[in-house]
Design a protein around this motif. Sequence first.
Motif, PDB file in Angstrom:
ATOM      1  N   ASP A 121      10.271   8.254   1.257  1.00 37.96           N
ATOM      2  CA  ASP A 121       8.962   8.249   1.903  1.00 37.96           C
ATOM      3  C   ASP A 121       7.844   8.018   0.895  1.00 37.96           C
ATOM      4  O   ASP A 121       6.935   7.225   1.130  1.00 37.96           O
ATOM      5  N   HIS A 125       5.257   4.649   1.017  1.00 36.18           N
ATOM      6  CA  HIS A 125       3.878   4.818   1.495  1.00 36.18           C
ATOM      7  C   HIS A 125       3.003   5.487   0.458  1.00 36.18           C
ATOM      8  O   HIS A 125       3.475   6.280  -0.343  1.00 36.18           O
ATOM      9  N   LYS A 127      -0.409   7.965   0.474  1.00 36.45           N
ATOM     10  CA  LYS A 127      -1.151   8.817   1.401  1.00 36.45           C
ATOM     11  C   LYS A 127      -2.638   8.658   1.163  1.00 36.45           C
ATOM     12  O   LYS A 127      -3.103   8.640   0.029  1.00 36.45           O
ATOM     13  N   LYS A 136      -0.600   7.569   6.279  1.00 37.64           N
ATOM     14  CA  LYS A 136       0.341   6.894   5.387  1.00 37.64           C
ATOM     15  C   LYS A 136       0.142   5.394   5.550  1.00 37.64           C
ATOM     16  O   LYS A 136       0.095   4.884   6.660  1.00 37.64           O
ATOM     17  N   LYS A 137       0.030   4.728   4.399  1.00 33.58           N
ATOM     18  CA  LYS A 137      -0.159   3.288   4.396  1.00 33.58           C
ATOM     19  C   LYS A 137       0.966   2.656   3.585  1.00 33.58           C
ATOM     20  O   LYS A 137       1.241   3.101   2.460  1.00 33.58           O
ATOM     21  N   PRO A 138       1.642   1.636   4.129  1.00 31.33           N
ATOM     22  CA  PRO A 138       2.676   0.967   3.337  1.00 31.33           C
ATOM     23  C   PRO A 138       2.076   0.408   2.045  1.00 31.33           C
ATOM     24  O   PRO A 138       0.941  -0.055   2.014  1.00 31.33           O
TER      25      PRO A 138
END
Length: 160
Positions: A121, A125, A127, A136-138
């Motif tokens: 995780d 991503h 944060k 959360k952003k890729p």
Amino acid sequence: MTHHAAAESNFHVFYQLLAGAGDEERALWSLPPPKPGAFEYICDDPGKRPHDDAAGFTATRAAMDHVGLTGPLQAAIFQVVASILHLGNITQQATPEDFLNSAALQTVAQLLEVPAVDLADCMAHRKITIGLETFKKPMSLTEFTSFRDSLAKSIYAGLA
């Protein structure tokens, strides 16, 4: 630590570990025999170094003994060093689930004794907190590479 010029080698302990670890340690730390291209964080052919890295590993262990670092503590330190080598082999994936299919990520999680799902995780991503909310952003490839290499440097610095 994470980058080097073509004719240069990186931190000596990486090469020493690969050249000097015994068969049991290699199995514990998932270390293949030293060979070109095995790890991203080392030069292409560790066998062409002008140093006797196996002897260097023995000397490093002797120095650790001399300052009172016991065998189990040495093993823990080298396990972390091995995790850094494997960390450099994690490549960007589209989702945390895809990261979970990465042998390198599974090895790093095992060596660092952290849940693979949590490592996946954080590799997938970043944060972002706005006010009281966290999103959360890729990560882009650039962000991922920077994060992975910064994580490796932070782990290494934590050994000091």
